[in-house]
Each structure stands twice: as structure tokens, then as C-alpha cells.
Design an enzyme around this catalytic site. Structure first.
Site, PDB file in Angstrom:
ATOM      1  N   GLY A 241      10.724  16.510  10.226  1.00 48.88           N
ATOM      2  CA  GLY A 241      10.280  17.615   9.373  1.00 48.88           C
ATOM      3  C   GLY A 241      10.653  18.974   9.942  1.00 48.88           C
ATOM      4  N   GLU A 258       5.901  15.181   4.227  1.00 44.19           N
ATOM      5  CA  GLU A 258       4.785  14.281   4.520  1.00 44.19           C
ATOM      6  C   GLU A 258       5.115  13.645   5.863  1.00 44.19           C
ATOM      7  OE1 GLU A 258       2.627  11.386   5.131  1.00 44.19           O
ATOM      8  OE2 GLU A 258       3.571  10.328   3.455  1.00 44.19           O
TER       9      GLU A 258
HETATM   10  C1  UN1 Z   1       2.444   6.312   4.658  1.00 40.89           C
HETATM   11  O1  UN1 Z   1       2.059   5.666   5.631  1.00 40.89           O
HETATM   12  O2  UN1 Z   1       3.504   6.996   4.711  1.00 40.89           O
HETATM   13  O3  UN1 Z   1      -3.066   5.950   2.315  1.00 40.89           O
HETATM   14  C2  UN1 Z   1       1.784   6.290   3.329  1.00 40.89           C
HETATM   15  C3  UN1 Z   1      -2.335   5.016   2.666  1.00 40.89           C
HETATM   16  C4  UN1 Z   1      -1.243   4.595   1.711  1.00 40.89           C
HETATM   17  C5  UN1 Z   1      -0.027   5.437   1.881  1.00 40.89           C
HETATM   18  C6  UN1 Z   1       0.474   5.562   3.281  1.00 40.89           C
HETATM   19  N1  UN1 Z   1      -1.725   4.699   0.368  1.00 40.89           N
HETATM   20  O4  UN1 Z   1      -2.469   4.414   3.711  1.00 40.89           O
END
Ligand code: UN1
Length: 503
Positions: A241, A258
Site C-alpha cells: 500500500g 485494504e
Molecule cells: C481479508 O482477509 O482480506 O471479515 C478479508 C472477514 C472476511 C473478509 C476478510 N469477511 O474476515
């Protein structure tokens, strides 16, 4: 059947026609056994630019298709996903090593976001705003943004793509997906399932509306650097990132980042201990600790430490570890040797700081080329060293606390700001945790773990997690551009702020 044969038949069942044994191509290794399960042709920078050009052309057509009609494509996609749920779930297990239940859960997450996006396609609302000028009207209009580049990580090989693509498609944007080099097969399978929906949808869907680029970092870089990619949505490490964010910003592109988390739980004296135990076990050991939402730190009030920590250590000692394709084990493999080495290094560092390590040893499940480990619980005397960073492996650092205000300080004293949990039945503790001086994370939970978020909420976090939000709530706005429109239907031209300019 060998794993490569299972892979081939599963890919075929999804509708993939690509050659999975390209000589000199990119090997795809399954963490389940360490075997090469396919060898794929790769896209280079020139192919990436060609894909961007095609997506730009697709944008010109797709943006003019009414949003509810765009939603119909996503509705058909959800139907096709339901038909291919078992096969896609198996691909997730083959490529990412997830348990069958978690592989299927990831596909369910795709179906859920598609359903959400279909409803959204009739709800891309703008505001009407009171204007200070008589005979005027002011409103907001949301328009499609442009080409969306989606970069995803190995640990969730398909759901994050779908959070982005389902929203982007109803918002009027073509998508280009650069999956992790570790999990390109699931991406090709998803694209094949979407292609089935596109074929049913008909000619309103332009060529190149959704494309997958299999390749290395140069493909991602070409997307990131292209002025013709309006939005980059990238899931991955904070290190990644730090490179992507400034590059996109330098060309005034938009990004959704993210990134890593260092998610913690707090167990308070009034907690329902049995429930907390189960929530922590899933949050910390599920997906072998390879979720961005995995619980990595646990603060336990000293008055209940002896109630819950020995029980947790027992759960760590007995949790089933095994091949996700041939067993119902709860913990599958780490993705590769580098992950295993990283785990070992973090545990050694923790020990050097006085930590007591329970578990963490390697398990021979499928031979030398796979990396299964017993999850590790580390009782730490200090909140320091490896505790302050994300190690993408099943390590839970457990610390005692006595004062609620100072545990909140420690809770927030890390770079990551993704997810957090408090276990309490005390209203004051709960509300304080959720308040402005409580958890500084994008996700703050009460009496559930840090992982396993539903798609309806906005997903993402603060600080080194990157600040982006995906999935539910109003995350769709990132995939559109906003125009403020002021319309004068009077016979006068009053200026705002009372300014006069009479010529
Ligand atoms: C991730 O690990 O990039 O909340 C996403 C969670 C899942 C998504 C994780 N719904 O653990």
C-alpha cells in the site's frame, strides 16, 4: 486423482477453457501439498495496456446502460455463482488451503455482495439540497467513474474481487483484475462464471467489461501507473500500500487500500467466557491466521486470566490440523515456506522478549513441500516487539491487563487499524470501546471475534490499514463520480453569497 487432475476438472466445471499446462508459463502451487497444480500463460505490460484500452472502450458503452439493467447482469452472475458454489469453493481450498466450510463461505460472500449490488442498482441516490437562491434547484448526480483496477491477495482469492466488481459493474465501471500470483486459478474460474452470466445477459455488455490479468508485479504496476485506470482498489500488505497509494495519488487517481491489520480482542471481567473462548478460537486460528481480520493480540483482565487462558491453550493444543480437501480439519496449511519462516522468526523474537510459546510447531500432513503448523498462543509479559506488527500466520499474543483506560491505549498503540473486539456484558465498557476514545479501528465488535464480517457493512480500516472502505453501506460512492448540479428555472440571475455583478 492427482491434485492437478482435481484442479483441472474443477476448473472445467466452472467453464474455464484456458490451457492449464503452458510450457514455460507461471507455476501455480497448491499449499495443500506443495504440488504444482497448473502452469499458466502470463500477461505482460503490453497486454495490460491492451486490456486497459479495451476496458476504456467498454466504459463508453457501459456507462450509458441504465443502472438497474446493469444490476440485471450482477443478478445473473449471482445465479451462476450459486450453480458453481461447490466448484469455486474447492478452488479456494486448492489454491489458498482453506477448510471446505471457509472455501464455501468465501463464495457465499460473493453471492451476498452480488445480491446487495442488485438492490443497489436501483438506489444510487444523490441528494437534493436547499439552495439560497429563489427559483433554483440544487442536487447531486452520481455518474460512473471509469475503469477500476482490482488487485487482490492470496488469502481471499475471490471475495474481495467481487466486493469491488459487483459494485463497480452496477455503478457503470468496467473492471480489470490482477489476482495474487499465488491464486490466479480461482480468478480465472470466477471470470468464467461471470462470462456465463454475460452470455445470458446479451449484447448490452460490451467486450472487455471484466478482464483478468495473470502475471507478476509489473502487471499491477502498469495498472497503478495508468492514467486510464480511474480507481485502484488494492488488498494486500501495508508495504504494498505504501507503494501503490502515493503512485495513484501522484496522478490524481483514486484508490481504495485494504491493507494489513493487527487486530485485538479485550476480555473483560464480565465477559461470557465460553462465548469469548469460541470467538477467539475462530478469530485467531481460523484460516490458519491468514485473514487480514485475524485476531493477533488478546488483552485479558487479570481477574479472569486463569479462567480463559488455560482453556484457550487447551483449544490450541487440540484443534484439528489437516488437508482441507480430504478432511474436515479446522486449520489448513500456511500459504508457503516464507509464511512458515516468518512465523518461526516472530515466535523466536517473542520468546527472546520473555514470551511463553504454546504450539507453533510444524505438522507433517502432506510431506516436505507443504507447511502445516499448530497455531501458536504466546503469553507475553510485554506489549512490544513482534506483538506490534502483523505476522501473517496463526500467532495470538496474550497479555494481562488491570486498568481499562490503559488497555484501550495499548489496544490502539499499533500501526494497523482494521478490526477489534471487546468481550463484556458491562454497558459502560462496551460503549466506551465503541466511543470516540475507544477502538480506533474501522471495525469494532462486541462479543464476537474480529474476523468474519458480513458484506452489509463497510469493510476496511484506518491508519496503516489504508483508510479504504469496500463492500456494503455507502462504499459504492468510491466507484462513481459526484456532480453537484444547480438549475436556475427563474427569470433572474441572483448570485450566491449576495454578490452583485451588474453589467
Ligand atoms: C481479508 O482477509 O482480506 O471479515 C478479508 C472477514 C472476511 C473478509 C476478510 N469477511 O474476515
Amino acid at each position: 486423482m492427482t491434485l492437478a487432475e482435481t484442479t483441472r476438472s474443477t476448473m472445467q466445471a466452472c467453464g474455464v477453457s484456458a490451457d492449464l499446462a503452458v510450457s514455460g508459463g507461471m507455476d501455480v502451487v497448491s499449499p495443500v501439498s506443495g504440488e504444482v497444480v497448473a502452469t499458466l500463460a502470463v500477461h505482460d505490460v503490453a497486454a495490460t495496456h491492451a486490456a486497459i484500452d479495451q476496458a476504456r472502450a467498454a466504459f463508453k458503452a457501459w456507462r450509458m446502460v441504465p443502472a438497474p439493467r446493469r444490476g440485471e447482469l450482477v443478478r445473473l452472475f449471482a445465479e451462476e455463482l450459486r450453480k458453481s458454489k461447490e466448484d469455486l469453493g474447492r478452488m479456494v481450498s486448492i489454491e489458498a488451503g482453506k477448510s471446505p466450510s471457509e472455501g464455501l463461505g468465501e463464495v457465499q460472500e460473493m453471492i451476498d455482495i452480488c445480491d446487495f449490488a442488485v438492490g443497489l442498482s436501483r438506489q444510487l441516490y444523490g441528494l437534493t439540497i436547499a439552495t439560497e437562491r429563489p427559483g433554483h434547484r440544487m442536487m447531486e448526480t452520481w455518474h460512473p467513474l471509469g475503469v477500476v483496477g482490482i488487485i487482490t491477495a492470496f488469502n481471499f482469492p475471490c471475495a474481495p474481487w467481487c466486493w469491488n466488481s459487483a459494485l463497480a459493474l452496477v455503478c457503470g465501471d468496467p473492471v480489470i483484475w490482477k489476482p495474487s500470483e499465488k491464486t490466479p486459478l480461482t480468478a480465472l474460474a470466477c471470470q468464467a462464471v461471470l462470462d456465463r452470466a454475460i452470455a445470458r445477459f446479451g449484447t448490452d455488455a460490451p467486450e472487455g467489461l471484466s478482464q483478468v490479468l495473470v502475471g507478476g508485479p509489473e502487471v499491477g504496476e502498469a495498472l497503478v501507473d495508468s492514467e486510464n485506470v480511474a480507481l485502484i482498489s488494492a488488498t494486500g500488505s501495508t508495504r504494498m500500500g505504501r507503494i501503490v497509494g502515493p503512485k495513484v495519488a501522484a496522478r490524481f487517481g483514486k484508490s481504495i487500500l485494504e491493507l494489513g491489520g493487527n487486530n485485538a480482542g479485550i476480555v473483560c471481567p464480565s465477559a461470557d467466557m465460553d462465548m469469548a473462548l469460541r470467538a477467539i478460537a475462530f478469530g485467531a486460528m481460523g484460516t490458519a491466521g491468514q485473514r487480514c481480520t485475524t485476531m493477533r493480540r488478546l488483552f485479558v483482565h487479570d481477574s479472569v486470566y486463569d479462567q480463559i487462558v488455560p482453556a484457550l491453550i487447551r483449544a490450541y493444543g487440540s484443534v484439528s490440523i489437516g488437508n482441507p480437501l480430504t478432511s474436515d480439519a479446522l486449520v489448513g496449511p500456511l500459504i508457503d515456506k516464507a509464511a512458515f519462516d516468518g512465523m518461526g522468526a516472530a515466535l523466536a523474537e517473542a520468546q527472546a522478549l520473555g514470551g511463553t510459546v504454546h504450539g507453533g510447531e510444524r505438522h507433517d500432513v502432506e510431506g516436505a513441500a507443504s507447511y502445516y503448523v499448530r497455531p501458536a498462543l504466546v503469553e507475553m509479559p510485554v506489549h512490544d516487539g513482534p506483538v506490534l506488527r502483523e505476522t501473517f500466520a496463526p500467532i495470538l499474543y496474550v497479555m494481562k491487563y488491570s486498568d481499562f483506560d490503559s488497555v484501550l491505549e495499548d489496544h490502539n498503540a499499533v500501526g494497523g487499524g482494521l478490526s477489534s473486539s471487546i468481550f463484556t456484558t458491562d454497558l459502560r465498557e462496551m460503549e466506551t470501546f465503541l466511543s470516540a476514545r475507544g477502538s480506533d479501528c474501522g471495525i469494532a465488535n462486541v462479543n464476537i471475534g474480529t474476523s468474519g464480517a458480513e458484506i452489509g457493512g463497510a469493510f476496511g480500516g484506518e491508519k496503516e490499514t489504508g483508510g479504504g472502505r469496500e463492500s456494503g453501506s455507502d462504499a459504492w460512492r468510491a466507484y462513481m463520480r459526484r456532480a453537484t448540479n444547480t438549475i436556475n428555472y427563474s427569470r433572474d440571475l441572483p448570485l450566491a453569497q449576495g454578490v452583485t455583478f451588474d453589467i
